[in-house]
Scaffold this active site. Structure first.
Site, PDB file in Angstrom:
ATOM      1  N   LYS A   1     -11.933  22.914  -9.454  1.00 26.02           N
ATOM      2  CA  LYS A   1     -13.365  22.968  -9.129  1.00 26.02           C
ATOM      3  C   LYS A   1     -14.232  22.634 -10.332  1.00 26.02           C
ATOM      4  CE  LYS A   1     -13.271  26.118  -5.229  1.00 26.02           C
ATOM      5  NZ  LYS A   1     -13.710  27.420  -4.714  1.00 26.02           N
TER       6      LYS A   1
ATOM      7  N   LYS B   1      -6.167  20.164   1.071  1.00 27.43           N
ATOM      8  CA  LYS B   1      -6.385  21.309   1.964  1.00 27.43           C
ATOM      9  C   LYS B   1      -7.627  21.091   2.831  1.00 27.43           C
ATOM     10  CE  LYS B   1      -8.498  24.967   0.429  1.00 27.43           C
ATOM     11  NZ  LYS B   1      -8.996  26.216  -0.164  1.00 27.43           N
TER      12      LYS B   1
ATOM     13  N   LYS C   1     -13.662  24.238   3.631  1.00 26.75           N
ATOM     14  CA  LYS C   1     -14.950  24.260   4.332  1.00 26.75           C
ATOM     15  C   LYS C   1     -16.100  23.697   3.527  1.00 26.75           C
ATOM     16  CE  LYS C   1     -15.253  29.193   4.255  1.00 26.75           C
ATOM     17  NZ  LYS C   1     -15.075  29.586   2.859  1.00 26.75           N
TER      18      LYS C   1
HETATM   19  P1  AMP Z   1     -12.105  30.668   1.822  1.00 25.84           P
HETATM   20  O1  AMP Z   1     -12.566  29.676   2.828  1.00 25.84           O
HETATM   21  O2  AMP Z   1     -11.686  29.998   0.559  1.00 25.84           O
HETATM   22  O3  AMP Z   1     -13.002  31.809   1.647  1.00 25.84           O
HETATM   23  O4  AMP Z   1     -10.769  31.271   2.439  1.00 25.84           O
HETATM   24  C1  AMP Z   1     -10.685  32.386   3.308  1.00 25.84           C
HETATM   25  C2  AMP Z   1      -9.234  32.569   3.722  1.00 25.84           C
HETATM   26  O5  AMP Z   1      -8.794  31.440   4.473  1.00 25.84           O
HETATM   27  C3  AMP Z   1      -8.289  32.676   2.525  1.00 25.84           C
HETATM   28  O6  AMP Z   1      -7.285  33.627   2.850  1.00 25.84           O
HETATM   29  C4  AMP Z   1      -7.704  31.310   2.408  1.00 25.84           C
HETATM   30  O7  AMP Z   1      -6.432  31.300   1.828  1.00 25.84           O
HETATM   31  C5  AMP Z   1      -7.635  30.878   3.870  1.00 25.84           C
HETATM   32  N1  AMP Z   1      -7.715  29.423   3.985  1.00 25.84           N
HETATM   33  C6  AMP Z   1      -8.760  28.638   3.602  1.00 25.84           C
HETATM   34  N2  AMP Z   1      -8.512  27.342   3.856  1.00 25.84           N
HETATM   35  C7  AMP Z   1      -7.254  27.309   4.398  1.00 25.84           C
HETATM   36  C8  AMP Z   1      -6.413  26.248   4.871  1.00 25.84           C
HETATM   37  N3  AMP Z   1      -6.812  24.989   4.845  1.00 25.84           N
HETATM   38  N4  AMP Z   1      -5.212  26.584   5.368  1.00 25.84           N
HETATM   39  C9  AMP Z   1      -4.798  27.869   5.413  1.00 25.84           C
HETATM   40  N5  AMP Z   1      -5.546  28.900   4.986  1.00 25.84           N
HETATM   41  C10 AMP Z   1      -6.747  28.634   4.478  1.00 25.84           C
END
Ligand code: AMP
Ligand code: TRP
Length: 332
Positions: free
Chosen positions: A112, A197, A200
């Protein structure tokens, strides 16, 4: 009872990756078998350039989606991180436990910070210290398990190291948590770029399925997913990452095995159609409940208020104990 903590950052609309990698397990398994805390970790959304009004909107939307997905306030605690001061209180003590070197080794920080610099943005100091705040989120509740997608395992490892180090220096204060991952779809990839990955906060959205996308949009995105050369449907993440990703998504939605599913399909088109329909079916009830809850923000607010009170009550004694252990004079 096992204590579970996990969270989601309001940096963008929640994706299918969030759902299959994390939220779905919180709903279907974790809240029923353990004492679970699930948080919209809004402070983490301020580590990159952000628009205050957008973060506010996304925080409410994320909380509403967690409830729409099926988190039940009668079974678990749903709250917003910034409503509970103990997280930042503890974070400072853990900054005094972590080292500069170990934070600079975090993969997400490296990725990042490079991305921010490349787009002409400065790198906020909080981007470096962010895993320490995440460790505080977890340790403040004497958490045993942290259900997350694969991308978070390094941060949970750091959390374990900090807990052990603090306990060794100052006496036993924290539980040492472990990360848990879903059996499939722990890392859902971008449909347009199966090497990265599904995230979002990415700018290009054609490869990202959002939980609130309607059926037509979901169908279009999945039918246009990048696949691999050849025609055979096989589960091989190395040589066929695009097809493997679709199989993982389909497996995640239908509770099956990706390799076994591969044998049921003879063409990429057929696999895409099945995956699109499975995703649409999984997301339909979530979208419907979201619409109902979003029409009554007062109810969501009440859940969050109650959740923050419960969370505060749990975290306060742990953080107070950590302050005392580290040598800070009690306020009396
Ligand atoms: P975040 O969007 O980074 O806040 O992630 C929230 C949760 O979703 C965390 O446990 C991440 O590991 C999981 N997560 C986010 N993106 C993915 C993805 N593409 N595949 C699987 N898990 C994800
Ligand atoms: N860092 C996590 C992510 O990007 C979100 C998060 C913050 C989290 N605090 C947490 C996850 C504590 C689990 C436990 O996905």
């Amino acid at each position: 009872m096992t204590r579970i903590f996990s969270g989601v950052k309001p940096t963008g609309h929640l994706t299918l990756g969030n759902y299959l990698g994390a939220v779905r397990r919180w709903v279907e398994v974790d809240q029923h078998r353990a004492d679970g805390l699930f948080s919209v970790v809004d402070l983490h959304a301020l580590t990159v350039e952000h628009d205050p009004a957008r973060v506010r909107r996304l925080s409410r939307q994320a909380a509403t989606l967690l409830l729409a997905a099926g988190l039940d306030p009668a079974l678990c605690t749903v709250f917003v991180q910034s409503h509970v001061d103990e997280h930042t209180r503890l974070s400072y003590l853990l900054e005094c436990t972590a080292t500069d070197g170990e934070l600079r080794r975090m993969i997400q920080y490296k990725e990042k910070s490079v991305r921010a610099l490349a787009s002409g943005e400065s790198v906020r100091f909080s981007l470096l210290s962010y895993p320490v705040l995440m460790a505080a989120d977890i340790l403040a509740y004497r958490t045993d398990e942290v259900p997350v997608g694969e991308d978070q395992t390094q941060h949970v490892e750091l959390t374990r190291d900090l807990a052990v180090r603090f306990n060794q220096r100052y006496g036993h204060t924290f539980s040492v948590p472990k990360a848990t991952q879903p059996p499939v779809a722990a890392r859902v990839m971008d449909l347009q770029d199966p090497a990265s990955k599904m995230g979002k906060s990415h700018d290009a959205t054609a490869g990202i399925v959002y939980l609130l996308d309607d059926a037509d949009v979901v169908r279009k995105k999945i039918m246009r997913a990048v696949t691999d050369s050849g025609q055979e449907v096989a589960y091989d993440p190395e040589t066929k990452p695009g097809v493997a990703n679709l199989l993982e998504i389909l497996a995640g939605c239908t509770a099956q095995e990706p390799a076994a599913l591969a044998e049921a399909y003879t063409s990429y088109g057929e696999l895409k159609r099945a995956t699109a329909e499975a995703v649409i079916e999984v997301l339909r009830p979530v979208r419907e409940r979201h619409a109902v809850l979003a029409a009554d923000p007062g109810e969501v607010d009440a859940v969050l208020k109650d959740g923050a009170e419960r969370a505060r009550g749990m975290a306060r004694p742990v953080v107070d104990a950590a302050y005392r252990a580290a040598g800070l004079l009690p306020a009396g």
